[in-house]
Design an enzyme around this catalytic site. Structure first.
Site, PDB file in Angstrom:
ATOM      1  N   ARG A 120      14.059  64.687  64.534  1.00  0.00           N
ATOM      2  CA  ARG A 120      14.081  65.944  65.271  1.00  0.00           C
ATOM      3  C   ARG A 120      13.157  65.841  66.487  1.00  0.00           C
ATOM      4  NH1 ARG A 120      18.092  67.018  63.434  1.00  0.00           N
ATOM      5  NH2 ARG A 120      18.831  68.886  62.376  1.00  0.00           N
ATOM      6  N   HIS A 126      21.955  63.090  70.268  1.00  0.00           N
ATOM      7  CA  HIS A 126      21.937  63.577  68.866  1.00  0.00           C
ATOM      8  C   HIS A 126      23.229  63.167  68.134  1.00  0.00           C
ATOM      9  CE1 HIS A 126      20.150  66.878  66.066  1.00  0.00           C
ATOM     10  NE2 HIS A 126      20.722  65.919  65.372  1.00  0.00           N
ATOM     11  N   GLU A 152      17.902  70.775  73.315  1.00  0.00           N
ATOM     12  CA  GLU A 152      19.118  69.968  73.459  1.00  0.00           C
ATOM     13  C   GLU A 152      20.197  70.756  74.188  1.00  0.00           C
ATOM     14  OE1 GLU A 152      20.134  68.323  69.609  1.00  0.00           O
ATOM     15  OE2 GLU A 152      18.345  67.088  69.610  1.00  0.00           O
TER      16      GLU A 152
HETATM   17  C1  MLT Z   1      21.194  66.689  60.433  1.00  0.00           C
HETATM   18  O1  MLT Z   1      20.248  67.459  60.474  1.00  0.00           O
HETATM   19  O2  MLT Z   1      21.941  66.621  59.463  1.00  0.00           O
HETATM   20  C2  MLT Z   1      21.476  65.796  61.607  1.00  0.00           C
HETATM   21  O3  MLT Z   1      20.468  65.836  62.547  1.00  0.00           O
HETATM   22  C3  MLT Z   1      22.791  66.015  62.233  1.00  0.00           C
HETATM   23  C4  MLT Z   1      23.037  67.395  62.730  1.00  0.00           C
HETATM   24  O4  MLT Z   1      22.204  68.046  63.319  1.00  0.00           O
HETATM   25  O5  MLT Z   1      24.140  67.858  62.482  1.00  0.00           O
END
Ligand code: MLT
Length: 316
Positions: free
Chosen positions: A232, A280, A261
């Site tokens: 993150r 991401h 983002e």
């Molecule tokens: C998650 O938290 O599962 C990953 O960072 C992917 C997303 O954000 O969907």
């Protein structure tokens, strides 16, 4: 009357089928803007989202029937956990479903950094032959520092070991024996940092992990270390990272996640020649998106149909 579940954020279509097989009335709507979502959310008992839908106090206020929110993924930063708890709405996530996808990208990032794959490709596209400059390093024999030994950190450790790396891991919730099961040596964070040629973080963003990788941590890394953040934005202090790369202390970094983002187009890490910047995408594989969607649907369906509680993260 069958429970009704709304699925948004282009959750993989298999999720709606899974819910229907459980006798739940599932409706996938990827066309909703915020106003339309607020308008209809009052008619649903469950909601399945990825990361785009903001499940905040306003949305929860309009969701009079809502009993559970399923996050197809791990991070729940788009969901207000306190507000949902206050309204007795359970929130669950899907740990493990996308762990392999994230771990494989981490390995891809490491290999790309040590073998200069992106630069080599671009130089070929531009008609150059930079063979002499593009001498790399091998990962075998290097030390990988894994911060956070959840599902992703564990898979990264296994893959690191498979490439012949020494894997040190730090996690206050994991025992030495458990770390050893994935080939990692449980190590206090300060000691891990002093030894990690590659440092990778796999923890959620919470107050305790904000800027976990700060100036002091970056200054303790062995010279020429690499830093990866696929977890993150905000876990690695971006200003400090930029300084460490510019000073040469850190040889390169891979950043897939950003505090905001998308980050601005002129963000210095986004455009830095020694940074691999990606939008991401760590969990964005076909396999992972189906896995997290199915897991979220199964959990939301089991909660609504049978009162089963799996991976509830907000204490409801
Ligand atoms: C998650 O938290 O599962 C990953 O960072 C992917 C997303 O954000 O969907």
């Amino acid at each position: 009357m069958a429970a009704r579940v709304l699925l948004t954020d282009r959750v993989a279509p298999r999720a709606a089928e899974v819910l229907a097989e459980m006798g739940v009335d599932a409706e996938q709507r990827d066309d909703l803007d915020r106003a339309a979502l607020l308008d209809i959310i009052g008619g649903y008992d469950g909601l399945v989202v990825r990361s785009s839908t903001r499940v905040d106090a306003e949305l929860l206020g309009a969701a009079h029937r809502l009993r559970i929110v399923g996050r197809a993924g791990i991070g729940v930063d788009n969901i207000d956990l306190q507000a949902s708890r206050a309204r007795d709405v359970a929130v669950c996530n899907t740990p493990g479903g996308n762990a392999n996808a994230v771990a494989e990208l981490a390995v891809g990032m490491m290999l790309s950094l040590v073998r200069h794959i992106p630069l080599a490709t671009v130089s070929m596209h531009e008609g150059e032959w930079r063979k002499k400059e593009l001498k790399g390093r091998e990962l075998r024999g290097q030390t990988l520092g894994v911060v956070g030994l959840g599902a992703v950190g564990r898979r990264v450790s296994e893959l690191g070991r498979a490439m012949g790396m020494t894997v040190l891991a730090s996690d206050p919730f994991i025992s030495t024996d458990d770390a050893a099961k994935v080939g990692a040596i449980l190590t206090p964070l300060d000691q891990l940092v002093r030894n990690a040629n590659v440092l990778t973080v796999h923890v959620p963003l919470v107050p305790a992990t904000r800027n976990l990788v700060d100036r002091a941590v970056l200054a303790s890394l062995p010279a020429g270390a690499l830093v990866l953040n696929l977890a993150r934005g905000g876990i690695v202090d971006e200003d400090a990272l930029l300084e460490a790369i510019d000073s040469g202390r850190v040889a390169g970094a891979a950043i897939d996640v950003w505090p905001d983002e998308p980050p601005p187009k002129d963000h210095p890490l986004r455009t830095h020649p020694r940074v691999l910047a990606t939008p991401h995408i760590a969990a964005s594989t076909h396999e992972a998106q189906v896995a997290v969607a199915v897991q979220a649907a199964e959990q939301v369906g089991a909660f609504l149909v049978r009162g089963e509680r799996r991976h509830i993260v907000n204490g409801v």
